[in-house]
Design a protein around this motif. Structure first.
Motif, PDB file in Angstrom:
ATOM      1  N   LEU A   6       4.770  47.972 -13.055  1.00  0.00           N
ATOM      2  CA  LEU A   6       4.423  46.553 -13.050  1.00  0.00           C
ATOM      3  C   LEU A   6       3.038  46.369 -12.484  1.00  0.00           C
ATOM      4  CD1 LEU A   6       4.648  45.091  -9.975  1.00  0.00           C
ATOM      5  CD2 LEU A   6       7.025  45.590 -10.384  1.00  0.00           C
ATOM      6  N   ASP A   7       2.395  45.296 -12.938  1.00  0.00           N
ATOM      7  CA  ASP A   7       1.063  44.982 -12.436  1.00  0.00           C
ATOM      8  C   ASP A   7       0.782  43.515 -12.725  1.00  0.00           C
ATOM      9  OD1 ASP A   7      -1.369  45.316 -11.220  1.00  0.00           O
ATOM     10  OD2 ASP A   7      -2.264  46.486 -12.825  1.00  0.00           O
ATOM     11  N   GLY A   8      -0.128  42.973 -12.011  1.00  0.00           N
ATOM     12  CA  GLY A   8      -0.548  41.596 -12.226  1.00  0.00           C
ATOM     13  C   GLY A   8      -1.957  41.558 -12.782  1.00  0.00           C
ATOM     14  N   THR A   9      -2.259  40.495 -13.482  1.00  0.00           N
ATOM     15  CA  THR A   9      -3.602  40.311 -14.007  1.00  0.00           C
ATOM     16  C   THR A   9      -3.930  38.826 -14.030  1.00  0.00           C
ATOM     17  OG1 THR A   9      -5.129  40.876 -15.787  1.00  0.00           O
ATOM     18  CG2 THR A   9      -2.921  40.169 -16.442  1.00  0.00           C
ATOM     19  N   HIS A  10      -5.192  38.529 -13.955  1.00  0.00           N
ATOM     20  CA  HIS A  10      -5.645  37.146 -14.078  1.00  0.00           C
ATOM     21  C   HIS A  10      -6.108  36.903 -15.509  1.00  0.00           C
ATOM     22  CE1 HIS A  10      -6.006  37.413  -9.629  1.00  0.00           C
ATOM     23  NE2 HIS A  10      -5.554  36.198  -9.734  1.00  0.00           N
ATOM     24  N   ILE A  11      -5.602  35.843 -16.119  1.00  0.00           N
ATOM     25  CA  ILE A  11      -5.979  35.472 -17.478  1.00  0.00           C
ATOM     26  C   ILE A  11      -6.716  34.144 -17.397  1.00  0.00           C
ATOM     27  CG2 ILE A  11      -5.134  34.865 -19.769  1.00  0.00           C
ATOM     28  CD1 ILE A  11      -2.724  36.709 -19.169  1.00  0.00           C
ATOM     29  N   LYS A  12      -7.953  34.125 -17.872  1.00  0.00           N
ATOM     30  CA  LYS A  12      -8.755  32.904 -17.808  1.00  0.00           C
ATOM     31  C   LYS A  12      -8.130  31.815 -18.675  1.00  0.00           C
ATOM     32  CE  LYS A  12     -13.128  35.076 -16.702  1.00  0.00           C
ATOM     33  NZ  LYS A  12     -14.529  35.251 -17.065  1.00  0.00           N
ATOM     34  N   ILE A  13      -8.118  30.590 -18.143  1.00  0.00           N
ATOM     35  CA  ILE A  13      -7.520  29.446 -18.825  1.00  0.00           C
ATOM     36  C   ILE A  13      -8.398  28.214 -18.641  1.00  0.00           C
ATOM     37  CG2 ILE A  13      -5.133  30.267 -18.591  1.00  0.00           C
ATOM     38  CD1 ILE A  13      -4.863  28.363 -16.179  1.00  0.00           C
ATOM     39  N   ARG A  14      -8.060  27.154 -19.370  1.00  0.00           N
ATOM     40  CA  ARG A  14      -8.685  25.842 -19.174  1.00  0.00           C
ATOM     41  C   ARG A  14      -7.638  24.895 -18.637  1.00  0.00           C
ATOM     42  NH1 ARG A  14     -11.935  25.138 -24.834  1.00  0.00           N
ATOM     43  NH2 ARG A  14     -13.378  26.856 -24.497  1.00  0.00           N
ATOM     44  N   VAL A  15      -7.979  24.186 -17.576  1.00  0.00           N
ATOM     45  CA  VAL A  15      -7.072  23.217 -16.974  1.00  0.00           C
ATOM     46  C   VAL A  15      -7.836  21.918 -16.725  1.00  0.00           C
ATOM     47  CG1 VAL A  15      -5.597  24.958 -15.874  1.00  0.00           C
ATOM     48  CG2 VAL A  15      -7.548  24.043 -14.629  1.00  0.00           C
ATOM     49  N   PRO A  16      -7.127  20.807 -16.552  1.00  0.00           N
ATOM     50  CA  PRO A  16      -7.815  19.566 -16.203  1.00  0.00           C
ATOM     51  C   PRO A  16      -8.602  19.728 -14.898  1.00  0.00           C
ATOM     52  CG  PRO A  16      -5.543  19.124 -16.822  1.00  0.00           C
ATOM     53  CD  PRO A  16      -5.691  20.614 -16.735  1.00  0.00           C
ATOM     54  N   LYS A  17      -9.656  18.981 -14.774  1.00  0.00           N
ATOM     55  CA  LYS A  17     -10.553  19.081 -13.619  1.00  0.00           C
ATOM     56  C   LYS A  17      -9.796  18.955 -12.298  1.00  0.00           C
ATOM     57  CE  LYS A  17     -14.979  17.371 -11.963  1.00  0.00           C
ATOM     58  NZ  LYS A  17     -16.106  16.479 -12.236  1.00  0.00           N
ATOM     59  N   VAL A  18      -8.810  18.083 -12.254  1.00  0.00           N
ATOM     60  CA  VAL A  18      -8.045  17.866 -11.024  1.00  0.00           C
ATOM     61  C   VAL A  18      -7.268  19.122 -10.594  1.00  0.00           C
ATOM     62  CG1 VAL A  18      -6.001  16.919 -12.175  1.00  0.00           C
ATOM     63  CG2 VAL A  18      -6.545  16.228  -9.835  1.00  0.00           C
ATOM     64  N   ASP A  19      -6.910  20.002 -11.542  1.00  0.00           N
ATOM     65  CA  ASP A  19      -6.139  21.209 -11.232  1.00  0.00           C
ATOM     66  C   ASP A  19      -6.999  22.445 -10.965  1.00  0.00           C
ATOM     67  OD1 ASP A  19      -3.680  19.912 -11.499  1.00  0.00           O
ATOM     68  OD2 ASP A  19      -3.654  20.249 -13.672  1.00  0.00           O
ATOM     69  N   LYS A  20      -8.285  22.365 -11.206  1.00  0.00           N
ATOM     70  CA  LYS A  20      -9.150  23.543 -11.071  1.00  0.00           C
ATOM     71  C   LYS A  20      -9.094  24.205  -9.697  1.00  0.00           C
ATOM     72  CE  LYS A  20     -12.253  22.883 -14.876  1.00  0.00           C
ATOM     73  NZ  LYS A  20     -13.617  22.880 -15.359  1.00  0.00           N
ATOM     74  N   PRO A  21      -9.063  23.467  -8.592  1.00  0.00           N
ATOM     75  CA  PRO A  21      -9.010  24.153  -7.292  1.00  0.00           C
ATOM     76  C   PRO A  21      -7.782  25.055  -7.132  1.00  0.00           C
ATOM     77  CG  PRO A  21      -9.652  21.881  -6.982  1.00  0.00           C
ATOM     78  CD  PRO A  21      -9.235  22.028  -8.420  1.00  0.00           C
ATOM     79  N   ARG A  22      -6.638  24.662  -7.683  1.00  0.00           N
ATOM     80  CA  ARG A  22      -5.414  25.455  -7.567  1.00  0.00           C
ATOM     81  C   ARG A  22      -5.491  26.743  -8.379  1.00  0.00           C
ATOM     82  NH1 ARG A  22      -1.722  21.284  -9.747  1.00  0.00           N
ATOM     83  NH2 ARG A  22      -0.683  23.125 -10.565  1.00  0.00           N
ATOM     84  N   TYR A  23      -6.202  26.713  -9.494  1.00  0.00           N
ATOM     85  CA  TYR A  23      -6.266  27.859 -10.385  1.00  0.00           C
ATOM     86  C   TYR A  23      -7.514  28.716 -10.182  1.00  0.00           C
ATOM     87  CZ  TYR A  23      -2.169  26.177 -12.803  1.00  0.00           C
ATOM     88  OH  TYR A  23      -0.885  25.795 -13.102  1.00  0.00           O
ATOM     89  N   GLN A  24      -8.330  28.366  -9.194  1.00  0.00           N
ATOM     90  CA  GLN A  24      -9.549  29.128  -8.940  1.00  0.00           C
ATOM     91  C   GLN A  24      -9.220  30.412  -8.193  1.00  0.00           C
ATOM     92  OE1 GLN A  24     -12.761  26.831  -7.401  1.00  0.00           O
ATOM     93  NE2 GLN A  24     -13.887  28.615  -6.713  1.00  0.00           N
ATOM     94  N   THR A  25      -9.687  31.534  -8.729  1.00  0.00           N
ATOM     95  CA  THR A  25      -9.451  32.827  -8.090  1.00  0.00           C
ATOM     96  C   THR A  25     -10.491  33.065  -6.997  1.00  0.00           C
ATOM     97  OG1 THR A  25     -10.908  34.075  -9.561  1.00  0.00           O
ATOM     98  CG2 THR A  25      -8.628  33.721 -10.309  1.00  0.00           C
ATOM     99  N   ARG A  26     -10.312  34.149  -6.270  1.00  0.00           N
ATOM    100  CA  ARG A  26     -11.283  34.461  -5.212  1.00  0.00           C
ATOM    101  C   ARG A  26     -12.644  34.811  -5.782  1.00  0.00           C
ATOM    102  NH1 ARG A  26     -11.750  40.019  -4.549  1.00  0.00           N
ATOM    103  NH2 ARG A  26     -10.130  41.233  -5.572  1.00  0.00           N
ATOM    104  N   LYS A  27     -12.717  35.112  -7.089  1.00  0.00           N
ATOM    105  CA  LYS A  27     -13.993  35.386  -7.757  1.00  0.00           C
ATOM    106  C   LYS A  27     -14.521  34.147  -8.478  1.00  0.00           C
ATOM    107  CE  LYS A  27     -13.140  40.294  -8.287  1.00  0.00           C
ATOM    108  NZ  LYS A  27     -13.060  41.424  -9.207  1.00  0.00           N
ATOM    109  N   CYS A  28     -13.914  32.994  -8.185  1.00  0.00           N
ATOM    110  CA  CYS A  28     -14.334  31.686  -8.691  1.00  0.00           C
ATOM    111  C   CYS A  28     -14.039  31.469 -10.182  1.00  0.00           C
ATOM    112  CB  CYS A  28     -15.797  31.412  -8.390  1.00  0.00           C
ATOM    113  SG  CYS A  28     -16.112  31.327  -6.617  1.00  0.00           S
TER     114      CYS A  28
END
Length: 81
Positions: A6-28
């Motif tokens: 098992l492993d995890g990965t980050h998949i880039k997505i588009r979200v509404p502006k209001v949700d961006k802080p929650r979906y921001q990774t440590r690499k921005c």
């Protein structure tokens, strides 16, 4: 006696502006944290998409195990020294 990995990965997505802080990774990046489990012949047997990009991998794993029909696994930590 290991059946897969098992492993995890980050998949880039588009979200509404209001949700961006929650979906921001440590690499921005704006991404979802996705857990995948596969057999050694590369067949996916479990995928859990949709976790906020800012959550830790351990949280995603705990979430997958705690779900009603979630991941059932015996976790063994292996070290190659």
């Amino acid at each position: 006696n290991c059946l897969g990995a098992l492993d995890g990965t980050h998949i880039k997505i588009r979200v509404p502006k209001v949700d961006k802080p929650r979906y921001q990774t440590r690499k921005c990046d704006i991404a979802t944290n996705t857990l995948g489990v596969c057999t050694f012949d590369m067949h996916f047997v479990y995928v859990l998409p949709g976790s906020e990009g800012s959550v830790a991998d351990g949280w995603v794993l705990r979430d997958s195990i705690s779900r009603r029909h979630g991941l059932k696994a015996r976790l063994v930590q292996c070290w190659n020294l």
